[in-house]
Every structure is written in C-alpha cells, then in structure tokens.
Design a protein around this motif. Structure first.
Motif, PDB file in Angstrom:
ATOM      1  N   LYS A  88      51.836  34.166  49.728  1.00  0.00           N
ATOM      2  CA  LYS A  88      50.570  33.793  49.132  1.00  0.00           C
ATOM      3  C   LYS A  88      50.716  33.669  47.609  1.00  0.00           C
ATOM      4  N   PRO A  89      50.005  32.730  46.987  1.00  0.00           N
ATOM      5  CA  PRO A  89      50.038  32.624  45.528  1.00  0.00           C
ATOM      6  C   PRO A  89      49.515  33.901  44.879  1.00  0.00           C
ATOM      7  N   ARG A  90      50.086  34.249  43.752  1.00  0.00           N
ATOM      8  CA  ARG A  90      49.720  35.449  43.006  1.00  0.00           C
ATOM      9  C   ARG A  90      48.785  35.028  41.872  1.00  0.00           C
ATOM     10  N   LEU A  91      47.620  35.674  41.797  1.00  0.00           N
ATOM     11  CA  LEU A  91      46.592  35.291  40.839  1.00  0.00           C
ATOM     12  C   LEU A  91      46.431  36.330  39.739  1.00  0.00           C
ATOM     13  N   ALA A  92      46.230  35.851  38.515  1.00  0.00           N
ATOM     14  CA  ALA A  92      45.717  36.665  37.418  1.00  0.00           C
ATOM     15  C   ALA A  92      44.309  36.180  37.134  1.00  0.00           C
ATOM     16  N   ILE A  93      43.349  37.090  37.112  1.00  0.00           N
ATOM     17  CA  ILE A  93      41.944  36.746  36.896  1.00  0.00           C
ATOM     18  C   ILE A  93      41.525  37.263  35.527  1.00  0.00           C
ATOM     19  N   CYS A  94      41.106  36.356  34.645  1.00  0.00           N
ATOM     20  CA  CYS A  94      40.748  36.711  33.268  1.00  0.00           C
ATOM     21  C   CYS A  94      39.233  36.707  33.114  1.00  0.00           C
ATOM     22  N   THR A  95      38.704  37.742  32.445  1.00  0.00           N
ATOM     23  CA  THR A  95      37.263  37.938  32.380  1.00  0.00           C
ATOM     24  C   THR A  95      36.828  38.337  30.967  1.00  0.00           C
ATOM     25  N   THR A  96      35.493  38.240  30.753  1.00  0.00           N
ATOM     26  CA  THR A  96      34.905  38.752  29.513  1.00  0.00           C
ATOM     27  C   THR A  96      33.707  39.632  29.849  1.00  0.00           C
ATOM     28  N   TYR A  97      32.531  39.029  30.050  1.00  0.00           N
ATOM     29  CA  TYR A  97      31.326  39.805  30.323  1.00  0.00           C
ATOM     30  C   TYR A  97      30.840  39.689  31.766  1.00  0.00           C
ATOM     31  N   ARG A  98      30.778  38.456  32.294  1.00  0.00           N
ATOM     32  CA  ARG A  98      30.117  38.218  33.568  1.00  0.00           C
ATOM     33  C   ARG A  98      30.987  38.692  34.731  1.00  0.00           C
ATOM     34  N   PRO A  99      30.477  39.566  35.604  1.00  0.00           N
ATOM     35  CA  PRO A  99      31.269  40.036  36.740  1.00  0.00           C
ATOM     36  C   PRO A  99      31.197  39.121  37.958  1.00  0.00           C
ATOM     37  N   VAL A 119      46.781  39.887  41.837  1.00  0.00           N
ATOM     38  CA  VAL A 119      47.719  40.942  41.443  1.00  0.00           C
ATOM     39  C   VAL A 119      47.312  41.644  40.157  1.00  0.00           C
ATOM     40  N   VAL A 120      46.473  41.005  39.327  1.00  0.00           N
ATOM     41  CA  VAL A 120      46.067  41.631  38.081  1.00  0.00           C
ATOM     42  C   VAL A 120      44.779  40.991  37.581  1.00  0.00           C
ATOM     43  N   MET A 121      43.937  41.798  36.945  1.00  0.00           N
ATOM     44  CA  MET A 121      42.760  41.307  36.239  1.00  0.00           C
ATOM     45  C   MET A 121      42.889  41.697  34.779  1.00  0.00           C
ATOM     46  N   LEU A 122      42.521  40.776  33.887  1.00  0.00           N
ATOM     47  CA  LEU A 122      42.589  41.014  32.454  1.00  0.00           C
ATOM     48  C   LEU A 122      41.200  40.816  31.861  1.00  0.00           C
ATOM     49  N   GLY A 123      40.937  41.531  30.782  1.00  0.00           N
ATOM     50  CA  GLY A 123      39.674  41.333  30.091  1.00  0.00           C
ATOM     51  C   GLY A 123      39.827  41.532  28.596  1.00  0.00           C
ATOM     52  N   ASN A 124      39.161  40.665  27.826  1.00  0.00           N
ATOM     53  CA  ASN A 124      39.083  40.917  26.391  1.00  0.00           C
ATOM     54  C   ASN A 124      37.908  41.841  26.087  1.00  0.00           C
ATOM     55  N   ARG A 125      37.114  42.118  27.114  1.00  0.00           N
ATOM     56  CA  ARG A 125      36.092  43.163  27.116  1.00  0.00           C
ATOM     57  C   ARG A 125      36.271  43.966  28.399  1.00  0.00           C
ATOM     58  N   SER A 126      35.708  45.163  28.420  1.00  0.00           N
ATOM     59  CA  SER A 126      35.894  46.034  29.585  1.00  0.00           C
ATOM     60  C   SER A 126      34.775  45.911  30.606  1.00  0.00           C
ATOM     61  N   ALA A 127      33.879  44.918  30.442  1.00  0.00           N
ATOM     62  CA  ALA A 127      32.684  44.832  31.278  1.00  0.00           C
ATOM     63  C   ALA A 127      32.996  44.676  32.759  1.00  0.00           C
ATOM     64  N   VAL A 128      34.120  44.069  33.105  1.00  0.00           N
ATOM     65  CA  VAL A 128      34.420  43.770  34.507  1.00  0.00           C
ATOM     66  C   VAL A 128      35.486  44.709  35.079  1.00  0.00           C
ATOM     67  N   GLN A 129      35.846  45.725  34.339  1.00  0.00           N
ATOM     68  CA  GLN A 129      36.885  46.650  34.814  1.00  0.00           C
ATOM     69  C   GLN A 129      36.497  47.290  36.140  1.00  0.00           C
ATOM     70  N   LEU A 168      40.550  31.578  34.889  1.00  0.00           N
ATOM     71  CA  LEU A 168      39.633  31.953  33.813  1.00  0.00           C
ATOM     72  C   LEU A 168      38.233  32.016  34.400  1.00  0.00           C
ATOM     73  N   ALA A 169      37.855  33.230  34.825  1.00  0.00           N
ATOM     74  CA  ALA A 169      36.602  33.455  35.533  1.00  0.00           C
ATOM     75  C   ALA A 169      35.516  33.840  34.525  1.00  0.00           C
ATOM     76  N   ARG A 170      35.050  32.819  33.787  1.00  0.00           N
ATOM     77  CA  ARG A 170      34.104  33.021  32.680  1.00  0.00           C
ATOM     78  C   ARG A 170      34.754  33.832  31.576  1.00  0.00           C
ATOM     79  N   TYR A 171      36.021  33.547  31.335  1.00  0.00           N
ATOM     80  CA  TYR A 171      36.737  34.127  30.206  1.00  0.00           C
ATOM     81  C   TYR A 171      36.325  33.343  28.966  1.00  0.00           C
ATOM     82  N   MET A 172      35.601  34.007  28.056  1.00  0.00           N
ATOM     83  CA  MET A 172      34.927  33.292  26.979  1.00  0.00           C
ATOM     84  C   MET A 172      35.738  33.250  25.683  1.00  0.00           C
ATOM     85  N   ARG A 173      37.030  32.985  25.840  1.00  0.00           N
ATOM     86  CA  ARG A 173      37.898  32.762  24.688  1.00  0.00           C
ATOM     87  C   ARG A 173      38.762  31.548  24.971  1.00  0.00           C
TER      88      ARG A 173
END
Length: 288
Positions: A88-99, A119-129, A168-173
């Motif tokens: 299966k493809p390996r995904l990185a999901i990038c987020t900011t505010y919207r969950p 496999v990993v989620m990243l955020g420039n904010r912690s709102a979606v942790q 980029l799941a509403r990653y606002m950068r």
C-alpha cells in the motif's frame, strides 16, 4: 516499471548529464524530462520520468547509483516508483488547524475506501495532534511558536518515513519550490478550499462571497512549484446555497462536510492509480 527521478541542488554545469547518461545506457525509455535553472538563485532542479526495463538492474540498484551521482555532483536525488499492488502507498498527512480533512482521510483508510497506510502526520500547529493519536499515527510537530514550519525538517521526515505521497490536508503554508521539486511528478496532493482557477489564495470563500456567488466548492490538485496552478486538478466538488446565506454558514458547510469529502475522493483517485501527473497536467491512467 515507471520510475521518477528528481534532482535539486546548487546550479553548475553538466549536472543532468550523468543522470541522463546512466538511465539511457541502461535501456530506460525517457518519457518526460523537465529542468529548472534559476540563475538569480543559482538553483538547479530536474525531473525525469522513465520506463525502467524489467531486465535491467533493480530499482534499488538504480537508486544506489543515483545516490552515488548525487554525492559526486552535490545534488539531492530521489528515485521513486509507484508501489506495486502488494504494498500500500505510504502517506504523510500535513495539517494546520482544521481536523476534518485529516479525520476524513483516516476514516476512509480505516473503512477500506482508501487503500493506503498513513505512516505519519505533521503539523505546523498542534491542533490536529489528537486526531493522529486517535488513529495511532506517528505525530511530528514541525512549527515554531508562531506556526512557522521547519521546511528542511519536513523533507527529512518524508524521507525517514519513506513516504510515497504527501497530503496537504488544509495545511495552510506554502511549500517551498525546492520541496515541490524534490517530490515532483504527482507525489504532493493538496486540498484547496475553493474552486480553481477563479478563486486561488487563502480567502476563497470570502472572495467568492464578495462576487455574490451561490456555488462554492473545493479543489484537489497535484502541487507544482507554481501556487494553485490550474492544470493539475484531480477532483472538484461544489455545493450551492440559497441567496442571503451568511458567509459564516457557507464556510461551516464547506469546512465541516464538503472539503473532507472532496479530499477523500481526490486521494482515492490517486491511490487507485486512476490519474497521474505528466508534464504538469493530469492524465487518466485507467486505474491499477
């Protein structure tokens, strides 16, 4: 087998030659080549899409050779092939505010509608942790106290987790052009919360409302170095409101329901190999 090779680094003479020479003498068919040479910034970038013959050395051996060339030339080279059906493809999901978008993707994966591994989620904010923790997905914080992302660290994470696609799941950068080139060729998928091309930028709901629009929507598109360019659309969806609907209600409908639904469908099309990006344009592939 289709293989995409990207190379980014300080500009110099003859950087493309050893890469092109090796793949061509190995019997590969070059189906796409793009090069970017920005004299003012002295940056070189290249994308090479090839058909790697089955009787040639393995892709792992090709990757090792490209890494060797990268060390010799000072280029950051990545050699990538779409996952075979058994993986299966390996995904990185990038987020900011919207969950909601990330939550929708993870639910679709859990329910089998998207056949991928988050496999990993990243955020420039912690709102979606909390969403990452809910689905037992590794969380990486890449923003400082003001939400400014560490773009170099993001690239390191994508490499560490051996990511196939970046969502980029509403990653606002805005991703730097160098990051876009490193993962070029249809590996970065963006949710834009407006219809493209008429409503780009960060305020598409407000812009459409000011134009007295009654139809709103979202666009799922591949990322290329140009912001919200118009020929990379994977999927678009719309919803219609009645005259007099307040802007905040329009935004609520879009953010809570419509955007997540669009992202799931767009990502599914990529994962199921229904579409690819060739020469900065989306093409239908007929699925896997």
């Amino acid at each position: 087998m289709q293989v995409i090779i990207t190379a980014v680094g300080p500009d110099n003479r003859g950087l493309a030659d050893p890469i092109v020479h090796h793949v061509s003498t190995s019997g590969a068919n070059i189906s796409e080549i793009q090069m970017y040479d920005h004299d003012a910034e002295r940056i070189f970038a290249m994308l090479l899409r090839i058909e790697w013959p089955g009787d040639s050395p393995s892709v792992d051996e090709l990757r090792a050779k490209m890494n060797e060339i990268g060390q010799q030339t000072g280029l950051s080279i990545r050699t990538w092939s779409r996952p075979q059906p058994q993986r299966k493809p390996r995904l990185a999901i990038c987020t900011t505010y919207r969950p909601e978008p990330a939550l929708a993707v993870l639910r679709a994966i859990r329910d089998g509608r998207i056949k991928a591994d988050p496999v990993v989620m990243l955020g420039n904010r912690s709102a979606v942790q909390g969403v990452a923790e809910q689905f037992d997905v590794d969380w990486q914080m890449v923003g400082d106290g003001k939400g400014n992302p560490d773009n170099d660290r993001m690239v390191e994470i994508f490499d560490e987790y051996d990511v196939d696609y970046i969502v980029l799941a509403r990653y606002m950068r805005i991703l730097p052009a160098s990051t876009c080139w490193r993962f070029a060729g249809g590996r970065i998928i963006n949710l834009h919360h407006g219809l493209l091309p008429p409503f780009p930028g960060f305020r598409p709901y407000q812009d459409a409302f000011e134009h007295r629009m009654l139809t709103y929507g979202a666009t799922i598109h591949f990322i290329v170095p140009e912001l919200d360019a118009g020929n990379q659309t994977i999927h678009q969806g719309t919803f219609t409101v009645t005259p007099g609907t307040p802007l905040q209600e329009i935004i609520r409908i879009g953010e809570s329901d419509h955007e997540p639904t669009c992202l799931v469908e767009g990502l599914r099309r990529v994962v199921d190999r229904e579409v690819e990006l060739h020469f900065h344009r989306v093409v239908a592939t007929g699925g896997s």
